[in-house]
Design a protein around this motif. Structure first.
Motif, short mmCIF file in Angstrom:
data_model
loop_
_atom_site.label_atom_id
_atom_site.label_comp_id
_atom_site.label_asym_id
_atom_site.label_seq_id
_atom_site.Cartn_x
_atom_site.Cartn_y
_atom_site.Cartn_z
N HIS A 39 20.84 -24.67 3.53
CA HIS A 39 20.46 -25.05 2.17
C HIS A 39 18.94 -25.21 2.06
N VAL A 40 18.34 -25.88 3.04
CA VAL A 40 16.89 -26.09 3.02
C VAL A 40 16.15 -24.76 3.15
N LEU A 41 16.54 -23.96 4.14
CA LEU A 41 15.86 -22.68 4.34
C LEU A 41 16.07 -21.76 3.14
N GLY A 42 17.26 -21.83 2.54
CA GLY A 42 17.52 -21.03 1.35
C GLY A 42 16.63 -21.42 0.18
N ARG A 43 16.37 -22.72 0.03
CA ARG A 43 15.47 -23.18 -1.03
C ARG A 43 14.05 -22.65 -0.82
N LEU A 44 13.74 -22.35 0.44
CA LEU A 44 12.41 -21.81 0.77
C LEU A 44 12.39 -20.28 0.77
N LEU A 59 10.51 -30.51 -2.37
CA LEU A 59 11.71 -29.78 -2.79
C LEU A 59 12.79 -30.70 -3.35
N GLY A 60 12.53 -32.01 -3.35
CA GLY A 60 13.54 -32.96 -3.80
C GLY A 60 14.69 -33.08 -2.83
N LEU A 61 14.41 -32.88 -1.53
CA LEU A 61 15.45 -32.89 -0.51
C LEU A 61 15.26 -34.00 0.51
N CYS A 62 14.58 -35.06 0.12
CA CYS A 62 14.22 -36.06 1.12
C CYS A 62 14.26 -37.46 0.51
#
Length: 383
Positions: free
Chosen positions: A238-243, A167-170
């Motif tokens: 934010h993370v859960l929303g991206r999913l 997701l580009g979040l790490c």
């Protein structure tokens, strides 16, 4: 028609409530009581309108450096100690002492972390705290949310990091023996440490591992948290929303027990002696009876204190709420029209799917003045 039958298939959503678990290292303080009562009223009221599940795992609050470090400290400094006769304040005092002597550079023994992650029962001090919390919850009129529920999250840490990377979040520095960061900078959010260089994941990593596997089963997630941890929960949303999840955050201020301005300190610093759930029960439970005690606490911690932390704890105002609760219980109205009760709940659930505890409780007080509080609502949500 019973109040539990108000949910209809046409309007019901699938809602998961996930209050942040508290680490079993100290007593339930007034701030904890406030959070528990808000979550309880919100969960039970929303359950009259939607299909609601409560998700709680004590292991999320345990598998972190602070809690595991404390238990390791007890094993090293008090080997073989019997904690089964300790009360919450005695164990909590040991935790405060540990926190005062703990250095920010202290690292958790990897063997301790691996043993905890492998599963098994909590440390005897933690087990004693959980047993006593069970007593406190019964006194508060709150169903056990799963104090002893421990299940390894179906999502492993490696799977979580890989998912976040996709997701580009790490930012993953493990190949260089470095830490892992949750990276929300593209969304205007800060970097947040997720896994330390020693391999210890923080509570945010455990929350993500715990919640992500449930995303497809629910329409909405409602997360309650301390206002001090709100930045972490914004990242979580934010993370859960991206999913693809719809996430609603309910952030509550701590209970101010002194008159000093500024932020309310964390309970790990102490200052809660005599200001705990156990102390409240000792002062009020036998005096007013269980129903008035439970309703009085909800009137005070929900309607009087509200979401914020500006109002200090006032024992005399709590006493008046107990007296008011006794009058409300005596003046209950006859069974209401179910449609009216459903309309009341829906009115206080807009624009989000959960019923707002503050608005519902203040409305309950207003109705009790005008001709008796809704007896079914009292029984299903407040007692």
């Amino acid at each position: 028609m019973a109040l539990r039958q108000l949910t209809t298939a046409a309007h019901a959503r699938r809602v998961l409530f996930a209050p942040v678990p508290v680490a079993p290292t100290k007593p339930l303080t007034l701030s904890h009581v406030k959070g528990l009562l808000w979550s309880d009223v919100m969960h039970r009221a929303t359950g009259q309108l939607h299909h609601v599940d409560l998700h709680y795992s004590w292991s999320v609050g345990v598998l972190n450096a602070q809690t595991l470090g404390f238990w390791d400290h007890l094993d090293r400094t008090r080997p073989g100690a019997d904690f089964s006769r300790c009360d919450e304040e005695e164990i909590g005092a040991l935790y405060v002492e540990y926190q005062r002597g703990r250095s920010s550079g202290d690292r958790l023994d990897p063997a301790v972390r691996r043993a905890a992650e492998a599963g098994g029962p909590p440390h005897p001090a933690g087990a004693r705290i959980l047993d006593l919390w069970g007593v406190r919850l019964r006194e508060l009129g709150i169903a056990d949310p799963g104090l002893r529920t421990r299940a390894r999250p179906p999502l492993s840490l490696d799977q979580l990091v890989a998912l976040l990377a996709d997701l580009g979040l790490c930012v993953d520095h493990r190949r260089w023996n470095g830490p892992v960061y949750l990276d929300g900078t593209r969304g205007g959010l800060p970097l947040r440490l997720l896994v330390g260089a020693d391999g210890t994941a923080n509570y945010l990593a455990w929350l993500l591992r715990d919640l992500i596997p449930h995303l497809r089963a629910y329409d909405d997630f409602v997360l309650t948290c301390d206002r001090d941890t709100l930045p972490d929960h914004v990242l979580l949303r934010h993370v859960l929303g991206r999913l693809g999840a719809r996430v609603h955050l309910v952030a509550l201020g701590r209970v101010r027990t002194g008159g000093a301005p500024g932020p309310v300190p964390s309970s790990r610093h102490g200052g809660w002696q005599g200001l705990t759930a156990a102390a409240l029960a000792e002062r009020h439970l036998d005096r007013v009876g269980p129903d008035a005690y439970r309703l009085g606490l909800r009137l005070y911690f929900v309607a009087m204190l509200g979401r914020g932390d500006r109002q200090p704890y006032r024992a005399e105002l709590l006493n008046r709420c107990m007296e008011r609760a006794a009058r409300v219980l005596k003046g209950q109205s006859s069974p209401p029209d179910p449609a009216d009760t459903a309309a009341l709940l829906r009115r206080h659930a807009r624009p989000h799917p959960y019923v707002d505890p503050y608005r519902l409780t203040t409305a309950l007080l207003g109705r009790s003045r005008r001709g008796g509080a809704d007896g079914h609502l009292l029984n299903e949500v407040y007692l």
